[in-house]
Enzyme design. Sequence first.
Site, PDB file in Angstrom:
ATOM      1  N   ASP A 100      35.666  36.769  32.265  1.00 53.54           N
ATOM      2  CA  ASP A 100      36.875  37.446  31.799  1.00 53.54           C
ATOM      3  C   ASP A 100      37.979  37.589  32.847  1.00 53.54           C
ATOM      4  O   ASP A 100      39.153  37.653  32.512  1.00 53.54           O
ATOM      5  CB  ASP A 100      36.520  38.849  31.268  1.00 53.54           C
ATOM      6  N   HIS A 101      37.616  37.597  34.141  1.00 51.74           N
ATOM      7  CA  HIS A 101      38.605  37.958  35.167  1.00 51.74           C
ATOM      8  C   HIS A 101      39.483  36.798  35.628  1.00 51.74           C
ATOM      9  O   HIS A 101      40.480  37.020  36.302  1.00 51.74           O
ATOM     10  CB  HIS A 101      37.901  38.534  36.398  1.00 51.74           C
ATOM     11  N   ASP A 121      31.345  46.149  38.070  1.00 47.38           N
ATOM     12  CA  ASP A 121      32.773  46.360  37.844  1.00 47.38           C
ATOM     13  C   ASP A 121      33.012  47.866  37.754  1.00 47.38           C
ATOM     14  O   ASP A 121      32.209  48.584  37.161  1.00 47.38           O
ATOM     15  CB  ASP A 121      33.201  45.698  36.532  1.00 47.38           C
ATOM     16  N   ARG A 174      44.619  51.024  35.431  1.00 52.65           N
ATOM     17  CA  ARG A 174      44.865  51.095  36.867  1.00 52.65           C
ATOM     18  C   ARG A 174      46.262  50.563  37.133  1.00 52.65           C
ATOM     19  O   ARG A 174      46.685  49.616  36.460  1.00 52.65           O
ATOM     20  CB  ARG A 174      43.831  50.220  37.563  1.00 52.65           C
ATOM     21  N   ARG A 231      33.908  47.328  47.670  1.00 52.70           N
ATOM     22  CA  ARG A 231      33.873  45.861  47.750  1.00 52.70           C
ATOM     23  C   ARG A 231      32.821  45.401  48.751  1.00 52.70           C
ATOM     24  O   ARG A 231      32.962  45.612  49.953  1.00 52.70           O
ATOM     25  CB  ARG A 231      35.272  45.405  48.186  1.00 52.70           C
TER      26      ARG A 231
HETATM   27 FE1  SF4 Z   1      39.368  43.513  33.156  1.00 52.96          FE
HETATM   28 FE2  SF4 Z   1      38.927  45.470  34.887  1.00 52.96          FE
HETATM   29 FE3  SF4 Z   1      41.285  45.262  33.658  1.00 52.96          FE
HETATM   30 FE4  SF4 Z   1      39.174  45.990  32.306  1.00 52.96          FE
HETATM   31  S1  SF4 Z   1      40.115  47.112  34.003  1.00 52.96           S
HETATM   32  S2  SF4 Z   1      40.689  44.487  31.665  1.00 52.96           S
HETATM   33  S3  SF4 Z   1      37.560  44.784  33.258  1.00 52.96           S
HETATM   34  S4  SF4 Z   1      40.398  43.835  35.119  1.00 52.96           S
END
Ligand code: SF4
Length: 804
Positions: free
Chosen positions: A133-134, A198, A493, A690
């Site tokens: 996904d990343h 994650d 975030r 990390r």
């Molecule tokens: Fe992907 Fe992390 Fe963003 Fe969720 S928070 S969409 S897992 S990068």
Amino acid sequence: MRPIDLASRSGVALRRAFQTQQLCQAAGSRQYSNITSLPPTYEKLHSKYTEVRRVLGAQRLTLAEKILYSHLDNAEESLLNNTNNGRDIRGKANLKLKPDRVNMQDASAQMALLQFMSCNLPQTAIPASIHCDHLIVGSKGADDDLQAGIQTNHEVFDFLESAAKKYGLDFWAPGAGIIHQTVLENYAIPGLMMLGTDSHSPNAGGLSTITIGVGGADAVEALVGAPWELKAPKVLGVRLTGKLSNWASPKDLILHLAGLLTVRGGTGYIVEYSGPGVETLSCTGMATICNMGAEIGATTSIFPYTEASARYLEATRREQAVKNAAAFQNFPGAGASEDAYFRFKADEGAQYDELIEIDLSKLEPHINGPHTPDLSTPLSQFKSTVQEQKWPEKLSAGLIGSCTNSSYEDMTRVESIVRAAEEAGLKPKADFYVTPGSEQIRATLERDGTLQTFEKAGGIVLSNACGPCIGQWKRQDGVEKGTVNAILTSYNRNFRGRNDGNLDTMNFLASPEIVTAMAYAGSTTFNPVTDSLTTPDGKEFKFPAPHGLEGPKTPFDIGKDVFKVASQPPNPNEKVAISPTSERLALLEPFEPFPNSDLSGLKVLVKVSGKCTTDTISAAGPWLKYKGHLPNISANTLNTAVNAETGEVNVAYDLDGSKHTIPELAKLWKERNQPWLVVAEHNYGEGSAREHAALQPRYLGARIIVCKSFARIHETNLKKQGVVPLTLANEQDYDKIAAGDEVATVGLYDMLQNGGKGEVQLKVTKKGTGEEFLVPVKHQVSKDQAGFILAGSALNLLSKSASV
Ligand code: SF4
């Protein structure tokens, strides 16, 4: 918000299960003594739980504690050691846990699998999954972006897929979905404990699981079947009353909480929700709240199991899980008291270390940012704050979805306001992007016409992947790096540069509904609750309050076959695909064990000053692509660190005075077999957990790190990779040590031999003068960690015990 219509689906068993449960809870548990057996997962959980109750007696437990402690390898050993006989567990006990499964996303899975491979085991000890996904860049739309992403990253995807085949892991191909959404839809079951590589793995706490975000080395411990260690977290209770209304959504609860607690307020805590307000939330709403709990630094977050949880399980075609959960909660085992029953909620009278009360009825929408998720402003004050702070009033883009906010409820609430705007002849003034969290949610939204509504309005539907949330965003609007601009996202975030690599992009976090309404206005000062827009024919248009469906009227559509999970037994004949000439993947060589003596002849590579975060030690951004190639990614080691002696960034001097970048000099010394150390100030290794920040220095030849203090997780990570973290007993000794000085340890080897007991000092020989002096240092090395260091790394020890 309307509940899923149970009558229109195969909900008979579900309704019966709930009626049974309610009867039971009303009338006491005795009448369920006819439940005599459980499915294997719950059988194991119940037997562990019975053991926990035996050890802790009548102690009242929170839900988090029940689940966590029922996953202990040895409940008595973990709960009674150093805990005042079990009375003082939180913050004290060292929990050795056996999680039920591990979930890994493609960026972090690479190092986790490379480490697992060096253990030479035929398969993992517990089930695990990989989610691609990343690495997909969001740009033009799902189809183009996915194709381009697969082309660019095929080497990594091939590696992950072949490793999944060899070791029997579930593999979710690129485009199948974002890890946390896929886990919620497929793997989360109340009472489980999972690890995820994650930080937003706690998302699954919305379905009453304990799910903790970890690094690859921790994941490997669980994958090989070794106990995974965690300092028992404290429990922060959040009691909810009332009911959300109008524009307020679950996202606003966590945005508000982040403002109250700040990015560090949850550190060392599990956040546990309770109270009558919980019953009013959807399962996916609870997941959103748990997901973003990572932004307050919480170990994880959890909600009790509610009727909404059961409805979600059923909508995702897991009727059996609903029955199992009901049976489990009503299973008395051999016990007779109420405590014999494992209920997915806290015991009556359970104590929280801190308790916050929130009345959902009074909650208004919030917008958090820029640059930090805890800068929270109520919507009603946002316009004046934007003007006071001189933040951009023009909104460049609105992005909704991601793992945080792409539920059916989120999207249908957005759909309701998009339809209203469309009928009034309006189009979004800012770019409008939609990221579905999974193929299942995408296909269902397409089936039910929601995506078409967004596309008709001019929205761009991106692939089911992280995309702009993790910097994988090729903007099409011509906003260049260095241009100050504002975007609104429903992500979790918003640190500088996170979305488009532009440090001057201000990302404000809000609910999908608020993001969308403001995208229509193209303005950060628009308040959809109070303000109006002008339609093309000059009329005033006010958005109606959003409304949507908690879930689809018929179960979710599983979507295209190509995105279905590949689930397979381990195949020992499968060859893991790593080309020896690859620039992105490299097999790991085991680190050499600790010598049979103290360390001597170390040199100080560099003395750094100020903040030294895990980002400073191992930068992200363009380096992400080397996550599976330790030699290549090591070329970024400490490349933004400040040299304390010269004030220069990323500069270190060799013993002959020649000038180098820090990673260049480290590499030179590695080639010369010159072991080294770094000297640093406070909170060394703060930031995200990390593991590359520990792996890279170790790979390049670091044996110890000496500083004034460490960030806790990084200190643990260093020990796992065989680097000894030491803190200065007298902080002023920082001034006495300089780059190029020679260092030997005194007492370190004995301390390690004695399982972490004993004093350590450093013998420093000054470069040039040859002056010698002793520096007392402190350490936090446990018996297990002493074993890791002596073996060279935790992995060396694990692979040794795995091969016995
Ligand atoms: Fe992907 Fe992390 Fe963003 Fe969720 S928070 S969409 S897992 S990068």
